[in-house]
Each structure stands twice: as C-alpha cells, then as structure tokens.
Write a protein that holds these residues in place. Structure first.
Motif, PDB file in Angstrom:
ATOM      1  N   ALA A 100       0.842  -1.206   0.000  1.00 27.22           N
ATOM      2  CA  ALA A 100       0.000   0.000   0.000  1.00 27.22           C
ATOM      3  C   ALA A 100       0.875   1.253   0.000  1.00 27.22           C
ATOM      4  O   ALA A 100       0.575   2.236  -0.693  1.00 27.22           O
ATOM      5  CB  ALA A 100      -0.932  -0.009   1.204  1.00 27.22           C
ATOM      6  N   GLY A 101       1.978   1.231   0.774  1.00 25.60           N
ATOM      7  CA  GLY A 101       2.892   2.373   0.797  1.00 25.60           C
ATOM      8  C   GLY A 101       3.502   2.616  -0.577  1.00 25.60           C
ATOM      9  O   GLY A 101       3.533   3.751  -1.071  1.00 25.60           O
ATOM     10  N   THR A 102       3.983   1.522  -1.201  1.00 29.01           N
ATOM     11  CA  THR A 102       4.595   1.629  -2.528  1.00 29.01           C
ATOM     12  C   THR A 102       3.577   2.114  -3.560  1.00 29.01           C
ATOM     13  O   THR A 102       3.882   2.966  -4.398  1.00 29.01           O
ATOM     14  CB  THR A 102       5.150   0.254  -2.955  1.00 29.01           C
ATOM     15  OG1 THR A 102       5.911  -0.288  -1.869  1.00 29.01           O
ATOM     16  CG2 THR A 102       6.040   0.373  -4.165  1.00 29.01           C
ATOM     17  N   ALA A 103       2.359   1.585  -3.476  1.00 37.05           N
ATOM     18  CA  ALA A 103       1.306   1.960  -4.425  1.00 37.05           C
ATOM     19  C   ALA A 103       0.888   3.417  -4.221  1.00 37.05           C
ATOM     20  O   ALA A 103       0.716   4.170  -5.189  1.00 37.05           O
ATOM     21  CB  ALA A 103       0.093   1.037  -4.258  1.00 37.05           C
ATOM     22  N   LEU A 104       0.760   3.827  -2.956  1.00 32.87           N
ATOM     23  CA  LEU A 104       0.366   5.207  -2.655  1.00 32.87           C
ATOM     24  C   LEU A 104       1.403   6.183  -3.206  1.00 32.87           C
ATOM     25  O   LEU A 104       1.057   7.211  -3.805  1.00 32.87           O
ATOM     26  CB  LEU A 104       0.225   5.378  -1.137  1.00 32.87           C
ATOM     27  CG  LEU A 104      -0.376   6.704  -0.671  1.00 32.87           C
ATOM     28  CD1 LEU A 104      -1.862   6.766  -0.989  1.00 32.87           C
ATOM     29  CD2 LEU A 104      -0.153   6.907   0.828  1.00 32.87           C
ATOM     30  N   LEU A 105       2.675   5.872  -3.005  1.00 29.15           N
ATOM     31  CA  LEU A 105       3.753   6.731  -3.510  1.00 29.15           C
ATOM     32  C   LEU A 105       3.621   6.907  -5.020  1.00 29.15           C
ATOM     33  O   LEU A 105       3.763   8.009  -5.549  1.00 29.15           O
ATOM     34  CB  LEU A 105       5.123   6.115  -3.163  1.00 29.15           C
ATOM     35  CG  LEU A 105       6.337   6.926  -3.608  1.00 29.15           C
ATOM     36  CD1 LEU A 105       6.516   8.150  -2.722  1.00 29.15           C
ATOM     37  CD2 LEU A 105       7.605   6.079  -3.589  1.00 29.15           C
ATOM     38  N   PHE A 106       3.304   5.817  -5.706  1.00 29.99           N
ATOM     39  CA  PHE A 106       3.209   5.852  -7.166  1.00 29.99           C
ATOM     40  C   PHE A 106       1.977   6.637  -7.626  1.00 29.99           C
ATOM     41  O   PHE A 106       2.060   7.506  -8.501  1.00 29.99           O
ATOM     42  CB  PHE A 106       3.153   4.420  -7.712  1.00 29.99           C
ATOM     43  CG  PHE A 106       3.192   4.333  -9.211  1.00 29.99           C
ATOM     44  CD1 PHE A 106       4.344   4.661  -9.915  1.00 29.99           C
ATOM     45  CD2 PHE A 106       2.075   3.903  -9.924  1.00 29.99           C
ATOM     46  CE1 PHE A 106       4.389   4.568 -11.296  1.00 29.99           C
ATOM     47  CE2 PHE A 106       2.108   3.812 -11.308  1.00 29.99           C
ATOM     48  CZ  PHE A 106       3.268   4.146 -11.999  1.00 29.99           C
ATOM     49  N   VAL A 107       0.836   6.339  -7.016  1.00 28.54           N
ATOM     50  CA  VAL A 107      -0.412   6.976  -7.450  1.00 28.54           C
ATOM     51  C   VAL A 107      -0.373   8.487  -7.191  1.00 28.54           C
ATOM     52  O   VAL A 107      -0.835   9.285  -8.010  1.00 28.54           O
ATOM     53  CB  VAL A 107      -1.625   6.334  -6.727  1.00 28.54           C
ATOM     54  CG1 VAL A 107      -2.891   7.122  -6.969  1.00 28.54           C
ATOM     55  CG2 VAL A 107      -1.790   4.892  -7.189  1.00 28.54           C
ATOM     56  N   LEU A 108       0.207   8.893  -6.064  1.00 25.46           N
ATOM     57  CA  LEU A 108       0.210  10.316  -5.722  1.00 25.46           C
ATOM     58  C   LEU A 108       1.334  11.082  -6.414  1.00 25.46           C
ATOM     59  O   LEU A 108       1.159  12.232  -6.811  1.00 25.46           O
ATOM     60  CB  LEU A 108       0.320  10.501  -4.208  1.00 25.46           C
ATOM     61  CG  LEU A 108      -0.901  10.053  -3.388  1.00 25.46           C
ATOM     62  CD1 LEU A 108      -0.653  10.273  -1.902  1.00 25.46           C
ATOM     63  CD2 LEU A 108      -2.160  10.807  -3.817  1.00 25.46           C
ATOM     64  N   THR A 109       2.531  10.454  -6.526  1.00 26.77           N
ATOM     65  CA  THR A 109       3.685  11.221  -7.009  1.00 26.77           C
ATOM     66  C   THR A 109       4.337  10.648  -8.264  1.00 26.77           C
ATOM     67  O   THR A 109       5.206  11.297  -8.846  1.00 26.77           O
ATOM     68  CB  THR A 109       4.782  11.294  -5.923  1.00 26.77           C
ATOM     69  OG1 THR A 109       5.345   9.996  -5.748  1.00 26.77           O
ATOM     70  CG2 THR A 109       4.212  11.767  -4.591  1.00 26.77           C
ATOM     71  N   GLY A 110       3.966   9.419  -8.657  1.00 29.09           N
ATOM     72  CA  GLY A 110       4.580   8.802  -9.830  1.00 29.09           C
ATOM     73  C   GLY A 110       5.932   8.184  -9.551  1.00 29.09           C
ATOM     74  O   GLY A 110       6.615   7.735 -10.472  1.00 29.09           O
ATOM     75  N   ARG A 111       6.352   8.182  -8.272  1.00 29.07           N
ATOM     76  CA  ARG A 111       7.691   7.703  -7.932  1.00 29.07           C
ATOM     77  C   ARG A 111       7.720   6.197  -7.697  1.00 29.07           C
ATOM     78  O   ARG A 111       6.767   5.622  -7.166  1.00 29.07           O
ATOM     79  CB  ARG A 111       8.186   8.423  -6.666  1.00 29.07           C
ATOM     80  CG  ARG A 111       8.470   9.886  -6.924  1.00 29.07           C
ATOM     81  CD  ARG A 111       8.582  10.697  -5.648  1.00 29.07           C
ATOM     82  NE  ARG A 111       8.933  12.091  -5.963  1.00 29.07           N
ATOM     83  CZ  ARG A 111       8.758  13.121  -5.130  1.00 29.07           C
ATOM     84  NH1 ARG A 111       8.239  12.920  -3.932  1.00 29.07           N
ATOM     85  NH2 ARG A 111       9.088  14.332  -5.495  1.00 29.07           N
ATOM     86  N   ILE A 112       8.851   5.583  -8.088  1.00 29.25           N
ATOM     87  CA  ILE A 112       9.069   4.148  -7.880  1.00 29.25           C
ATOM     88  C   ILE A 112       9.894   4.001  -6.604  1.00 29.25           C
ATOM     89  O   ILE A 112      11.020   4.467  -6.543  1.00 29.25           O
ATOM     90  CB  ILE A 112       9.843   3.533  -9.068  1.00 29.25           C
ATOM     91  CG1 ILE A 112       9.137   3.831 -10.400  1.00 29.25           C
ATOM     92  CG2 ILE A 112      10.056   2.039  -8.864  1.00 29.25           C
ATOM     93  CD1 ILE A 112       7.899   3.025 -10.652  1.00 29.25           C
ATOM     94  N   GLY A 113       9.292   3.344  -5.591  1.00 31.63           N
ATOM     95  CA  GLY A 113       9.873   3.405  -4.251  1.00 31.63           C
ATOM     96  C   GLY A 113      10.775   2.270  -3.831  1.00 31.63           C
ATOM     97  O   GLY A 113      10.593   1.706  -2.761  1.00 31.63           O
TER      98      GLY A 113
END
Lengths: 157, 152
Positions: free
Chosen positions: A24-37
């Motif tokens: 969920a953390g990795t997905a949230l980072l991507f959906v909100l900022t486009g970043r690959i975590g």
C-alpha cells in the motif's frame, strides 16, 4: 491447520497484513507522485551530497536524493509508530553479531547497487511492474542468500 | 498545476507512503534479522507472504494508475524504472544475496528497524552505505565502454 503451523510457526496473519501495508505504501507513492519506491538507490543518491565523482553526480541520483531521504524518514516514522503504538514498548534487538551485520551490509550495499535493486527494488517494484529481469534477480539473490545463510549456520555457530 | 507548486503535498505524500512501508515492515517483523534468517533456513515461510502480499497490491496500482489517471494525483509523470538483465544484474544480485544471507538485513528493514529502537542495525546501515560508496567509486574507475548499465 498442521500445514499452516509447519510453514508459519509464528502465525501468518501479521506477515500478510504487513506485506499488504508495504504494498500500500509503494502503491500510494506511485499513485500520488509517480515515484518508484525501491530503497537501495537511497544509499547512492545520498552519497551525491558529498561525493563529487561523476558517478554520484548523475541526474538520477541528484534529482531524487531529496525525496528519497523523506521516504526513508517515513520508514523510520512507521517503525516508530509500530513500536510505540503496537509493540508494547519493547525495544527491538538482534543477536546477530555486529561484524556479521557490517560485513553482510557491505555485500548488500555493493550488490544491490551493482544489480540495480534489492528486495524492495527488484522484489516489490520490479515484480510489481512484471519485469522478468527483476524476477531473475530475485531468484538469484534468494538462491545465494539461502546458500550463505545455511553455510553460515553450519560454520559460524 | 506545476510540480513546484505542489512540493509540500508531494513531500508529505512521500513521508506518509514511507511510513506505511515502514509500519508494514515492522508489523511483519521483517525488521528482525532472525525472522529473515529463519526464512532462509526454511523454518518459517512468512517472508513469502510479505513479498507476495506487497506485490499483489503493487501490480494493479502500477498497471491501472497510468491508464486510469494519466498522471499522478499530485502532479509530475508516472515514472518507470525498467530493470535489465545483464552481467552486472546477475553478479550484483548474487552478491546482495550473500550479504543478505549473512546478516538477514536488507535496505528497507535496516532503516525501518531504527524507528523501532534497534540500534544494532546501524552496523548494517553503515555497511550498506559503505558498499554503495565502493560500488560507485569502482564504477567510476571502469571505462565507459565496459559499463553495462547506461547512465540514465
């Protein structure tokens, strides 16, 4: 029931729930900022603050070093919230000797950067974007880790 | 709206995403090297559930978000980090596994574990940072035509 106990002697729920939250953390980072975590790049990008060599001054490190530090701060914060709120105030500790942590860490850092990913970079982000080179990397490090851990258990204890 | 005007929301989102990540690693006890080593000794397969659970959430997010949203909710573009398979990836992954098998610590848990008061992990963190430094310095010394990973 018996199978579940033999595969997961400490229970399985916390593993699955924890994994879903990591995702969920990795997905949230991507959906909100486009970043690959992935996490391992943090170590190269942070060196870019102090090491002037061309390798560390690549745009991919310099441009991402700030958010990667914020992301890492978030990880510490998450660990802190868990510890204070859910772990009964018992501080985490390990019996793995310091030299093993240090030497193992050097291999982890060197290898993750040479191979462009670690358990989160290849294991979660790479597999999460269905990239077969990441699957090969995961199978490779799982195999050498399995071998090393079992040889170490035999020789070091 | 431009990316720069959303610097603060993007930083907060990154912090919260990281906190979820770190909380998940802690809850799943991946911040305990002993639990990771127990997996590698095939005594406890919990790590498979952690990685499987995480990937199960990330796959639809990585697949669907670019298609449904076009761009991230807080601006900028959806990044892609394409992995490549070459000698560096193979050797790097193999060395990573040797280290991981020796200490039971990888980068994410080393950082999240600090938040749970496990100061011993500073040894592992120092090692990882040193390893990343050595890799960069060695890569710098290698002629450009021998590099397998293009400078992005």
């Amino acid at each position: 029931m018996n199978l579940s106990l033999s595969l997961f002697p400490l229970g399985w729920q916390h593993y699955l729930l924890g994994g879903l939250l990591v995702g969920a953390g990795t997905a949230l980072l991507f959906v909100l900022t486009g970043r690959i975590g992935g996490m391992s790049t943090l170590f190269s990008s942070t060196w870019s603050f102090v090491v002037r060599r061309p390798f560390f001054q690549q745009a991919r490190f310099v441009d991402s070093r700030n958010w990667r530090l914020v992301y890492a701060l978030g990880l510490i914060l998450g660990g802190l919230v868990w510890w204070l709120g859910f772990a009964g105030g018992v501080r985490e500790a390990t019996n793995v000797p310091a030299w093993q942590l240090l030497v193992g860490g050097i291999f982890v850092g060197y290898g993750a950067r040479l191979g462009n990913g670690c358990t989160s970079g290849h294991g979660i982000c790479g597999l999460g974007s269905l990239q077969w080179p990441s699957l090969m990397a995961v199978l490779t490090f799982m195999a050498t880790a399995f071998l090393t851990a079992n040889l170490a258990a035999r020789w070091l204890s | 709206m431009s990316v720069t005007s959303k610097t603060l929301p993007r930083a907060l989102a990154t912090l919260v995403a990281g906190a979820l990540f770190g909380f998940g690693l802690s809850l799943s006890t991946m911040i305990r090297p002993e639990v990771v080593l127990s997996f590698l000794h095939l005594n406890d397969f919990g790590l498979m559930l952690v990685m499987g659970g995480a990937v199960a959430v990330v796959v639809p997010a990585y697949k669907l978000a670019p298609r449904l949203l076009g761009r991230p909710l807080l601006g900028d573009v959806f990044r892609r980090h394409a992995s490549v398979w070459n000698r560096d990836t193979l050797v790097g992954a193999a060395l990573f596994g040797v280290g991981w098998g020796l200490c039971g610590v990888c980068p994410g848990p080393a950082i999240a574990g600090l938040g749970a008061g496990n100061w011993s992990l500073l040894w592992a963190l120092a090692g990882i940072a040193l390893g990343a430094l050595l890799q960069g310095l060695r890569s710098d010394a290698r002629p450009y035509n021998q590099r397998l990973t293009p400078d992005l």
